[in-house]
Design a protein around this motif. Structure first.
Motif, PDB file in Angstrom:
ATOM      1  N   HIS A 169     -35.707  62.012 -18.209  1.00  0.00           N
ATOM      2  CA  HIS A 169     -34.484  61.553 -17.521  1.00  0.00           C
ATOM      3  C   HIS A 169     -34.907  60.235 -16.848  1.00  0.00           C
ATOM      4  O   HIS A 169     -35.685  60.326 -15.887  1.00  0.00           O
ATOM      5  CB  HIS A 169     -33.884  62.778 -16.773  1.00  0.00           C
ATOM      6  CG  HIS A 169     -33.002  62.429 -15.639  1.00  0.00           C
ATOM      7  ND1 HIS A 169     -32.126  63.386 -15.046  1.00  0.00           N
ATOM      8  CD2 HIS A 169     -31.956  61.313 -15.445  1.00  0.00           C
ATOM      9  CE1 HIS A 169     -31.120  62.952 -14.316  1.00  0.00           C
ATOM     10  NE2 HIS A 169     -31.159  61.513 -14.806  1.00  0.00           N
ATOM     11  N   LEU A 170     -33.886  59.168 -17.138  1.00  0.00           N
ATOM     12  CA  LEU A 170     -34.505  58.097 -16.619  1.00  0.00           C
ATOM     13  C   LEU A 170     -33.173  57.476 -15.862  1.00  0.00           C
ATOM     14  O   LEU A 170     -32.255  57.710 -16.120  1.00  0.00           O
ATOM     15  CB  LEU A 170     -34.408  56.763 -17.556  1.00  0.00           C
ATOM     16  CG  LEU A 170     -35.588  57.131 -18.775  1.00  0.00           C
ATOM     17  CD1 LEU A 170     -35.725  55.818 -19.647  1.00  0.00           C
ATOM     18  CD2 LEU A 170     -37.045  57.608 -18.087  1.00  0.00           C
ATOM     19  N   VAL A 171     -33.436  56.563 -14.560  1.00  0.00           N
ATOM     20  CA  VAL A 171     -32.437  55.848 -14.023  1.00  0.00           C
ATOM     21  C   VAL A 171     -33.026  54.384 -14.002  1.00  0.00           C
ATOM     22  O   VAL A 171     -34.140  54.065 -13.953  1.00  0.00           O
ATOM     23  CB  VAL A 171     -32.463  56.117 -12.477  1.00  0.00           C
ATOM     24  CG1 VAL A 171     -31.119  55.449 -11.928  1.00  0.00           C
ATOM     25  CG2 VAL A 171     -32.639  57.667 -12.137  1.00  0.00           C
ATOM     26  N   VAL A 172     -31.756  53.556 -14.573  1.00  0.00           N
ATOM     27  CA  VAL A 172     -32.301  52.248 -14.716  1.00  0.00           C
ATOM     28  C   VAL A 172     -31.102  51.281 -13.669  1.00  0.00           C
ATOM     29  O   VAL A 172     -29.866  52.013 -13.765  1.00  0.00           O
ATOM     30  CB  VAL A 172     -31.808  51.888 -16.163  1.00  0.00           C
ATOM     31  CG1 VAL A 172     -32.461  50.372 -16.443  1.00  0.00           C
ATOM     32  CG2 VAL A 172     -32.522  52.755 -17.111  1.00  0.00           C
ATOM     33  N   GLU A 173     -31.395  50.621 -13.061  1.00  0.00           N
ATOM     34  CA  GLU A 173     -30.466  49.833 -12.030  1.00  0.00           C
ATOM     35  C   GLU A 173     -31.169  48.286 -12.012  1.00  0.00           C
ATOM     36  O   GLU A 173     -32.046  47.878 -12.447  1.00  0.00           O
ATOM     37  CB  GLU A 173     -30.506  50.267 -10.770  1.00  0.00           C
ATOM     38  CG  GLU A 173     -31.860  50.300  -9.875  1.00  0.00           C
ATOM     39  CD  GLU A 173     -31.842  50.624  -8.671  1.00  0.00           C
ATOM     40  OE1 GLU A 173     -30.909  51.463  -8.284  1.00  0.00           O
ATOM     41  OE2 GLU A 173     -32.613  50.138  -7.776  1.00  0.00           O
ATOM     42  N   GLY A 174     -29.951  47.503 -11.862  1.00  0.00           N
ATOM     43  CA  GLY A 174     -30.252  46.087 -11.678  1.00  0.00           C
ATOM     44  C   GLY A 174     -31.165  45.864 -10.576  1.00  0.00           C
ATOM     45  O   GLY A 174     -30.687  46.411  -9.330  1.00  0.00           O
ATOM     46  N   ARG A 175     -32.160  45.247 -10.684  1.00  0.00           N
ATOM     47  CA  ARG A 175     -33.060  45.018  -9.404  1.00  0.00           C
ATOM     48  C   ARG A 175     -32.564  44.501  -8.196  1.00  0.00           C
ATOM     49  O   ARG A 175     -32.590  44.686  -7.204  1.00  0.00           O
ATOM     50  CB  ARG A 175     -34.589  44.137  -9.812  1.00  0.00           C
ATOM     51  CG  ARG A 175     -35.291  44.114  -8.715  1.00  0.00           C
ATOM     52  CD  ARG A 175     -36.716  43.302  -8.860  1.00  0.00           C
ATOM     53  NE  ARG A 175     -37.580  43.245  -7.915  1.00  0.00           N
ATOM     54  CZ  ARG A 175     -38.837  42.391  -7.725  1.00  0.00           C
ATOM     55  NH1 ARG A 175     -38.903  41.727  -8.846  1.00  0.00           N
ATOM     56  NH2 ARG A 175     -39.430  42.526  -6.765  1.00  0.00           N
ATOM     57  N   THR A 185     -33.873  35.127 -15.762  1.00  0.00           N
ATOM     58  CA  THR A 185     -34.127  36.588 -16.140  1.00  0.00           C
ATOM     59  C   THR A 185     -33.299  37.613 -15.238  1.00  0.00           C
ATOM     60  O   THR A 185     -32.794  37.364 -14.371  1.00  0.00           O
ATOM     61  CB  THR A 185     -35.763  36.759 -15.314  1.00  0.00           C
ATOM     62  OG1 THR A 185     -36.522  35.576 -15.784  1.00  0.00           O
ATOM     63  CG2 THR A 185     -36.297  38.168 -15.829  1.00  0.00           C
ATOM     64  N   THR A 186     -32.988  38.805 -16.035  1.00  0.00           N
ATOM     65  CA  THR A 186     -32.369  39.822 -15.523  1.00  0.00           C
ATOM     66  C   THR A 186     -33.276  40.990 -15.490  1.00  0.00           C
ATOM     67  O   THR A 186     -34.071  41.280 -16.510  1.00  0.00           O
ATOM     68  CB  THR A 186     -31.096  40.354 -16.600  1.00  0.00           C
ATOM     69  OG1 THR A 186     -30.295  39.421 -16.657  1.00  0.00           O
ATOM     70  CG2 THR A 186     -30.587  41.572 -15.908  1.00  0.00           C
ATOM     71  N   GLU A 187     -33.700  41.199 -14.200  1.00  0.00           N
ATOM     72  CA  GLU A 187     -34.718  42.369 -13.975  1.00  0.00           C
ATOM     73  C   GLU A 187     -34.121  43.579 -13.499  1.00  0.00           C
ATOM     74  O   GLU A 187     -33.074  43.747 -12.908  1.00  0.00           O
ATOM     75  CB  GLU A 187     -35.566  41.768 -12.817  1.00  0.00           C
ATOM     76  CG  GLU A 187     -36.289  40.792 -13.012  1.00  0.00           C
ATOM     77  CD  GLU A 187     -37.158  40.488 -11.855  1.00  0.00           C
ATOM     78  OE1 GLU A 187     -37.847  41.322 -11.435  1.00  0.00           O
ATOM     79  OE2 GLU A 187     -37.431  39.390 -11.508  1.00  0.00           O
ATOM     80  N   LEU A 188     -34.677  44.772 -14.408  1.00  0.00           N
ATOM     81  CA  LEU A 188     -34.359  45.987 -14.105  1.00  0.00           C
ATOM     82  C   LEU A 188     -35.198  47.034 -13.515  1.00  0.00           C
ATOM     83  O   LEU A 188     -36.517  46.697 -14.011  1.00  0.00           O
ATOM     84  CB  LEU A 188     -33.628  46.589 -15.355  1.00  0.00           C
ATOM     85  CG  LEU A 188     -32.650  45.695 -16.282  1.00  0.00           C
ATOM     86  CD1 LEU A 188     -32.387  46.601 -17.661  1.00  0.00           C
ATOM     87  CD2 LEU A 188     -31.238  45.882 -15.478  1.00  0.00           C
TER      88      LEU A 188
END
Ligand code: ZN
Ligand code: ZN
Ligand code: ZN
Ligand code: ZN
Length: 232
Positions: free
Chosen positions: A52-58, A146-149
Motif C-alpha cells: 500500500h503506497l501513498v504518492v504525492e507531489g513533493r 523536474t516534477t518530484e514525488l
C-alpha cells in the motif's frame, strides 16, 4: 491563496474524505468490503502480497494517490504507471532515489552521460527487493523541469489476486484553482508564467493573455500541471 483542505475519492466506496483521514478510511473500507464478500458467500481466491503506497507531489502535496501494488512488480512498472497517470509529456528520463541509491530509467542506455551512470541501477528491480513498510523515497521525472514525488510505503498486505497489478485505491479531487486575473475557475495555465498568479487563467482571460495561446496548457489534475508540454 487561502489554505484549502485537500480531499479525495475512495475508489472502493466512491466516498469523499480528507487527505488526512484517507489512510484510516481505506483500512476500514477494505475490511468492510472483505467482510461483505465473505458474508455473501464469496470464497476468497488466491492471495498475493501487495504494497500500500501513498504518492504525492513533493511541492504540490494537494496531488496525491493511494496505490495497491503487487510486490512482484518492478520499479519500471511503477514508473510507467506514474508517467501514465501524472507525468508523461515528452519521454524525459526519470529516477527513483531510495536511500543513497539511484534507479534510473536511463541507466544502461548506450551513450549515457558517462561517469554518473555507473552508480545508477536500472529500474528493472522487483519492488520487494527495495520496498518495505515505513520506507520513504523520491521519484523524479525530467531532470530539467523536474516534477518530484514523495513515495511512502504504508504497509505490506496479503490481498486477493485480482485486477491490475497496480490499482488506485484513492485519489485527490482536483484542487480548485482560480483565474489570477478575474477569479473565475482557471482552465488554462501559461507555461511561461505558471509561477505567477496571473499565469492561471479562465477561458476569457486566456484569450487576452500576452504570451499567446501557444504557451497555454490545460489545467489538469496532476503535480505536473503547467510544466513543459504536459496536457494530462
Ligand atoms: Zn471507501
Ligand atoms: Zn516534456
Ligand atoms: Zn479570468
Ligand atoms: Zn504567460
Amino acid at each position: 491563496m487561502t489554505k484549502q483542505i485537500s480531499t479525495g475519492i475512495c475508489y472502493l466506496c466512491q466516498g469523499e474524505f480528507s487527505k488526512a483521514t484517507m489512510t484510516k478510511h481505506l483500512q476500514a473500507c477494505q475490511r468492510k468490503a472483505n467482510d461483505a464478500a465473505i458474508a455473501a458467500g464469496h470464497r476468497p481466491g488466491r492471495q498475493s502480497k501487495k504494497f500500500h503506497l501513498v504518492v504525492e507531489g513533493r511541492y504540490q502535496p494537494m496531488y496525491w494517490m493511494h496505490l495497491e501494488v503487487s510486490t512482484g512488480e518492478t520499479l519500471a512498472d511503477l514508473d510507467q504507471f506514474l508517467r501514465d497517470s501524472w507525468l508523461e509529456c515528452c519521454g524525459h528520463l526519470s529516477a527513483f532515489e531510495i536511500g543513497n541509491q539511484s534507479y534510473s530509467s536511463g541507466a544502461g542506455m548506450a551513450g549515457g552521460w558517462g561517469e554518473d551512470l555507473e552508480d545508477e541501477e536500472t529500474m528493472h528491480v522487483r519492488l520487494d527487493k527495495v520496498f518495505s513498510p515505513g520506507l520513504k523515497c523520491r521519484h523524479e521525472y525530467d531532470f530539467g523541469s523536474t516534477t518530484e514525488l514523495n513515495v511512502k510505503v504504508l504497509a505490506e498486505e496479503k490481498r486477493e489476486t485480482k485486477g491490475e497489478p497496480i490499482q488506485v485505491l484513492a485519489r485527490n479531487t482536483p484542487p480548485p484553482i482560480l483565474c489570477g486575473v478575474c477569479g473565475k475557475p482557471a482552465v488554462a495555465v501559461c507555461a511561461e508564467c505558471s509561477y505567477e498568479e496571473q499565469g492561471w487563467l479562465c477561458a476569457a482571460c486566456a484569450k487576452a493573455h500576452e504570451c499567446g495561446e501557444d504557451m497555454l496548457l490545460p489545467v489538469v489534475n496532476s503535480p505536473r500541471v503547467g510544466v513543459c508540454g504536459y496536457t494530462g
